[in-house]
Design an enzyme around this catalytic site. Structure first.
Site, PDB file in Angstrom:
ATOM      1  CE  LYS A 128      -1.294   5.369   2.961  1.00 41.32           C
ATOM      2  NZ  LYS A 128      -2.440   6.098   3.058  1.00 41.32           N
ATOM      3  CE1 TYR A 142       0.859  11.122   2.998  1.00 37.29           C
ATOM      4  CE2 TYR A 142       2.735  10.477   4.321  1.00 37.29           C
ATOM      5  CZ  TYR A 142       1.595  10.067   3.731  1.00 37.29           C
ATOM      6  OH  TYR A 142       1.236   8.910   3.397  1.00 37.29           O
ATOM      7  CG  HIS A 189       1.207   6.796  -1.638  1.00 38.96           C
ATOM      8  ND1 HIS A 189       0.464   8.028  -1.715  1.00 38.96           N
ATOM      9  CD2 HIS A 189       2.338   6.756  -2.214  1.00 38.96           C
ATOM     10  CE1 HIS A 189       1.363   8.729  -2.686  1.00 38.96           C
ATOM     11  NE2 HIS A 189       2.252   8.255  -3.095  1.00 38.96           N
ATOM     12  CD  GLU A 212       4.481  10.063  -4.888  1.00 33.68           C
ATOM     13  OE1 GLU A 212       3.539  10.713  -4.152  1.00 33.68           O
ATOM     14  OE2 GLU A 212       4.046   8.929  -5.352  1.00 33.68           O
TER      15      GLU A 212
END
Length: 143
Positions: free
Chosen positions: A11, A51, A121, A132
């Site tokens: 991140k 998200y 993450h 993902e």
């Protein structure tokens, strides 16, 4: 034990602190193999998809803003039971609750943003990892 591949996103807090290499070395010391690695800026569309479970919440714009502060580093990591082992290495999502010696315990934000500014993450299961990885890596980018 199952051979798995998982997604890790370093991140913006990890990027801005200059700790991507330090954290990456922890994964490698565990014997995990890098199968894909790239830096990328995240679009509004990609973040809304990633998200989607919180995209309708009032705090989502703050999450989106944070995830766009800097480019992120996407990592495809392979190993035996890598999904659960990486999550153990990271510690709890809330860095304030993460024990010293875990990645989030050592490097995560201990202030008000401890659930968001938590270094990485990581996919939470095999099905999620599959989705993902396809979201963040194009065909041929995972070798």
């Amino acid at each position: 034990m199952a051979l798995e591949t998982t997604l890790i996103l370093f991140k913006p807090d990890a990027v801005s602190k200059g700790i991507v290499g330090t954290v990456l070395s922890r994964y490698e010391k565990e014997g995990f193999k890098i199968r894909g690695l790239k830096m990328m800026a995240l679009s509004d569309e990609l973040l809304a998809e990633h998200y989607s479970h919180i995209a309708d919440k009032p705090f989502f714009p703050e999450v989106r803003g944070f995830m766009q502060e800097t480019p992120v580093v996407a990592l495809a990591l392979e190993g035996e039971d890598v999904i659960s082992r990486v999550r153990d290495l990271l510690g709890p999502t809330d860095s304030k609750e993460a024990a010293p010696g875990t990645i989030r315990g050592d490097f995560g934000d201990k202030g008000g943003d401890a659930k968001m500014r938590n270094v990485c993450h990581a996919s939470d299961g095999a099905d999620t990892a599959t989705v993902e990885l396809k979201r963040f890596f194009n065909e041929g980018e995972i070798v």
